[in-house]
Design an enzyme around this catalytic site. Sequence first.
Site, PDB file in Angstrom:
ATOM      1  N   TYR A 155       1.014  -1.094   0.073  1.00  0.00           N
ATOM      2  CA  TYR A 155      -0.153  -0.268  -0.043  1.00  0.00           C
ATOM      3  C   TYR A 155       0.728   1.109  -0.200  1.00  0.00           C
ATOM      4  CZ  TYR A 155      -3.645  -3.130   1.850  1.00  0.00           C
ATOM      5  OH  TYR A 155      -4.948  -4.378   1.308  1.00  0.00           O
TER       6      TYR A 155
ATOM      7  N   HIS B  50       0.479 -11.752   1.935  1.00  0.00           N
ATOM      8  CA  HIS B  50      -0.357 -10.604   1.283  1.00  0.00           C
ATOM      9  C   HIS B  50      -1.416 -11.439   0.066  1.00  0.00           C
ATOM     10  CE1 HIS B  50      -1.527  -7.032  -0.353  1.00  0.00           C
ATOM     11  NE2 HIS B  50      -2.369  -7.534   0.060  1.00  0.00           N
TER      12      HIS B  50
END
Length: 276
Positions: free
Chosen positions: A54, A112
């Site tokens: 992010y 992830h």
Amino acid sequence: MSQRSSVDEGGPRTDGMPMLGLGTWQNDDPEACAAAVETALEAGYRHVDTAQAYGNEAHVGRGIERADVDREDVFLATKVWIDDLAHDDVLATTEESLEKLGVDYVDLLYVHWPSRAYDPEGTFRAFDELVDEGKVDRIGISNFLPAQVDEAIEHADAPIFANQVEMHPLLQQEELREHCADRGVELVAYSPLARGRVFDIPEITEIAEKHGVSEAQVSLAWLREKGVTAIPKATSEAHILDNWSSLDVDLDDDDVAAIDAIDRTDRQVDPGFAPW
């Protein structure tokens, strides 16, 4: 595993993890991200989710530092990106994440995606080492299908605490929910508002009008009824507070059944490296 978080606020909990959290995906403006985290924590949230990919871990950390909330009362999660899932890279990038976040440990560290550099043996050996060193309290996976959940459980010494996946009334994940429940793995829903599409679902609008609440609150309340933790992204104070108010929404059996009966599959996040 120490599970140090002493979270005692922030809504209902699953083994120390508040069932409503703040998502920060695509919130990479430094001040907007820090302000959203600070606002959420001041409003009562105690669960914040971020990821290496992010690009906002430092901003999230700044928001936590600015809020009048003890670090130990915040359930903080981040994720290791798919390029860095080899053993040594997991260790190195997690150290970087801790430094950016300004913390000594995270409450939950996810893989992830099961993609690219992901190798169950090497990846989870590194995750287990981080747990042993006290830098990670719990380990998790994200975007894992049932067979991959089992593979992760087989290779990790530490329990797989949660699987974070896209879930909302348009992607109900019934098979995966049952599979994870059978194996004691919590489900965490990202994009729980289907990136805004829940506002256009007639069944949800009807339920929202019945209760005098927003469609977002209905969707989040439905997830809670399913025992699923939701981490909606929100940047404005109005949306942060509206999502928080979902904790006061009590859906009845007819409401839940009406949402369960929505016969659509509308996945919002579908990269080429996804396992499905």
